[in-house]
Structure formats: structure tokens, C-alpha cells
Scaffold this motif. Structure first.
Motif, PDB file in Angstrom:
ATOM      1  N   LYS A  20       0.836  -1.203   0.000  1.00 22.22           N
ATOM      2  CA  LYS A  20       0.000   0.000   0.000  1.00 22.22           C
ATOM      3  C   LYS A  20       0.877   1.263   0.000  1.00 22.22           C
ATOM      4  CE  LYS A  20      -3.406   2.338   2.873  1.00 22.22           C
ATOM      5  NZ  LYS A  20      -4.323   2.230   4.002  1.00 22.22           N
TER       6      LYS A  20
ATOM      7  N   THR B 126      -8.124   4.712  -5.671  1.00 24.27           N
ATOM      8  CA  THR B 126      -7.449   3.557  -5.065  1.00 24.27           C
ATOM      9  C   THR B 126      -8.373   2.844  -4.082  1.00 24.27           C
ATOM     10  OG1 THR B 126      -6.542   4.915  -3.287  1.00 24.27           O
ATOM     11  CG2 THR B 126      -5.167   4.622  -5.230  1.00 24.27           C
TER      12      THR B 126
ATOM     13  N   PHE C 255      -7.256  -0.066  -1.367  1.00 20.49           N
ATOM     14  CA  PHE C 255      -6.265  -1.015  -0.892  1.00 20.49           C
ATOM     15  C   PHE C 255      -6.799  -1.833   0.272  1.00 20.49           C
ATOM     16  CE2 PHE C 255      -3.259   2.446  -2.477  1.00 20.49           C
ATOM     17  CZ  PHE C 255      -3.088   1.826  -3.700  1.00 20.49           C
TER      18      PHE C 255
END
Ligand code: ADP
Ligand code: MG
Length: 233
Positions: free
Chosen positions: A87, A110, A112
Motif C-alpha cells: 500500500k 485507489t 487497498f
């Protein structure tokens, strides 16, 4: 029409890479040198001077592009295997690319999932995803969305990179990673994906790519993770 291809085993010719790349850099440098020589001539009309200077600038830019695709952040001879917080590392790469993405009206999204670590050379990992994300941004000349996601399943980490760009034909998909294969004319080097494949292979990872013309492209990277019992975090 959806195309799928697995190519973790491409590229036995990584050894030749160094030689090939120095050749790729030498060509534009030699050309630039030639025009510098011409510039030294007396009584050169102002217009000619300008023309030569712009050729020199282009040749230098093309040499720089080769270096960027191949070595910006990596020192190929020094390999250090570390535990990588995926990450964190991906966020670093994304930060580097944010200005380029903004310029191109590309939104980076994003997601993660909590992931363990993988092992690899940090700079090469950066180089790899820099090349992949750069291609994704370049595939969206009129803007779009770039999704970067991670998933963690059993002992495997998956990194998904999806764009809403121009996509690829099956021919383009098959040639992906071939040295000097580029559809970007003088703006491309065709070295980026070759470097990506060689780095992923070195990390015992695999690449799966799906693409659809006019819809976009998904790259799916899988890497073995470090066993949980060894995790310091
Ligand atoms: P370059 O970017 O210099 O052209 P690369 O090796 O990075 O070289 O990529 C090779 C080719 O693969 C590109 O020219 C492009 O045609 C294709 N490609 C790579 N990634 C994508 C993508 N996300 N979407 C569409 N085409 C792509
Ligand atoms: Mg590229």
C-alpha cells in the motif's frame, strides 16, 4: 470482444537488455552530437540554428525517455530484497504520477485491502508500477479513470490496475512486452512493458491482462506474500 493473455514466462532475453538499452541511448546521443557539430559552423542562418536546436532537443528527450522507462529509480546492478508494504509503495508511485494524471484529466481511484507484505527490490517495484500506471494514463488522452486496487487472498497478493482508455487489440496484447514494441511513434520506447515483465518475473509474480478496444484495460498482477507468521507489522 474480450482478450485474455497470461505471460509470466516471457522474456528470456533479459540479459541482452542492458546492451540493447545502451544502444537505444547511443543512437539519439550520436544524432544530437552531429547537429551540435553542424551548429558550430559560421554564418549559419538563424532559422537553421533554430531547426538544429529543436532536433537536438528531440533527440535528447528521446534518450531521456529510454532512461526513464528503464532506470529512473533503479540501479540494475544493485539488487536489495526487502519486505515491501504494498500500500505504501503504490501510494508513493501514485504521488509521483499525480501531476501527470491531473494534466491529462485522469482521476486516480485507489482501494487497498489490508495486505501483508511481499518481497522484492523497492526501486524495481516502483519502476514496474510507474511504467504500468504511466501507460494507463497515456491510454486516456481525453481523460478517464485509473483504478488501482489490491486484494489479499490466502498467500497471494493481487494488484489490479484498470483504465478506461483506448484498449488493445489481440495483436497488440500479444506483442506487449516485446522490446521496442510501441504504438506511440516517436513518443514511445517500447521498453516500459519489457521492464515490467522482467521485474515481475524476478519477483516470482505473474501478469494477466484483459483489454477491450474503446473500453479499457485491466492488468492483474499476482505476487506471493510473505507468510503471516513472519510479518512484523
Ligand atoms: P511505450 O509506452 O513506450 O509505447 P511500453 O512498453 O510501455 O512502451 O508499452 C508498449 C505498448 O503497449 C504501448 O505502446 C501501447 O500500445 C500498449 N499499452 C501498454 N499499456 C497499455 C494500456 N494501459 N492501454 C492501452 N495500451 C497499452
Ligand atoms: Mg510505456
Amino acid at each position: 470482444l474480450r482478450q485474455t493473455l497470461i505471460k509470466s514466462e516471457k522474456l528470456q532475453a533479459v540479459e541482452q537488455m542492458g546492451a540493447a538499452i545502451s544502444h537505444e541511448i547511443r543512437n539519439p546521443l550520436t544524432a544530437a552530437m552531429g547537429f551540435v557539430q553542424l551548429l558550430k559552423e559560421n554564418n549559419l542562418p538563424r532559422l537553421k540554428q533554430k531547426e538544429y536546436l529543436s532536433i537536438i532537443k528531440e533527440e535528447l528527450a528521446s534518450a531521456e525517455q529510454v532512461i526513464q522507462d528503464y532506470l529512473t529509480f533503479s540501479k540494475p546492478s544493485l539488487e536489495t530484497i526487502e519486505r515491501l508494504n504494498v500500500k505504501q509503495e503504490l501510494n508513493q508511485v501514485i504521488n509521483i504520477l499525480k501531476p501527470t494524471a491531473n494534466q491529462n484529466s485522469v482521476e486516480i481511484i485507489t482501494n487497498f485491502e489490508m495486505v501483508g507484505s511481499i518481497e522484492g527490490d523497492r526501486q524495481k517495484f516502483h519502476q514496474c508500477f510507474l511504467n504500468v500506471l504511466k501507460n494507463a494514463i497515456e491510454s486516456m488522452p481525453r481523460g478517464g479513470q485509473l483504478f488501482v486496487e489490491t486484494q489479499y487472498h490466502k498467500s497471494q497478493l493481487t494488484i489490479l490496475v484498470r483504465d478506461t482508455g483506448v484498449g488493445m487489440t489481440i495483436d497488440q496484447l500479444e506483442r506487449l512486452g516485446e522490446p521496442y514494441y510501441s504504438t506511440k511513434g516517436s513518443k514511445g520506447t517500447g521498453l516500459g512493458m519489457m521492464v515490467v515483465y522482467s521485474i515481475v518475473k524476478a519477483m516470482n509474480g505473474a501478469i494477466l491482462c484483459e483489454s477491450e478496444i474503446g473500453v479499457g484495460t485491466v492488468f492483474k498482477f499476482t505476487f506471493p506474500t510473505v507468510p503471516l507468521s513472519n510479518n512484523i507489522v
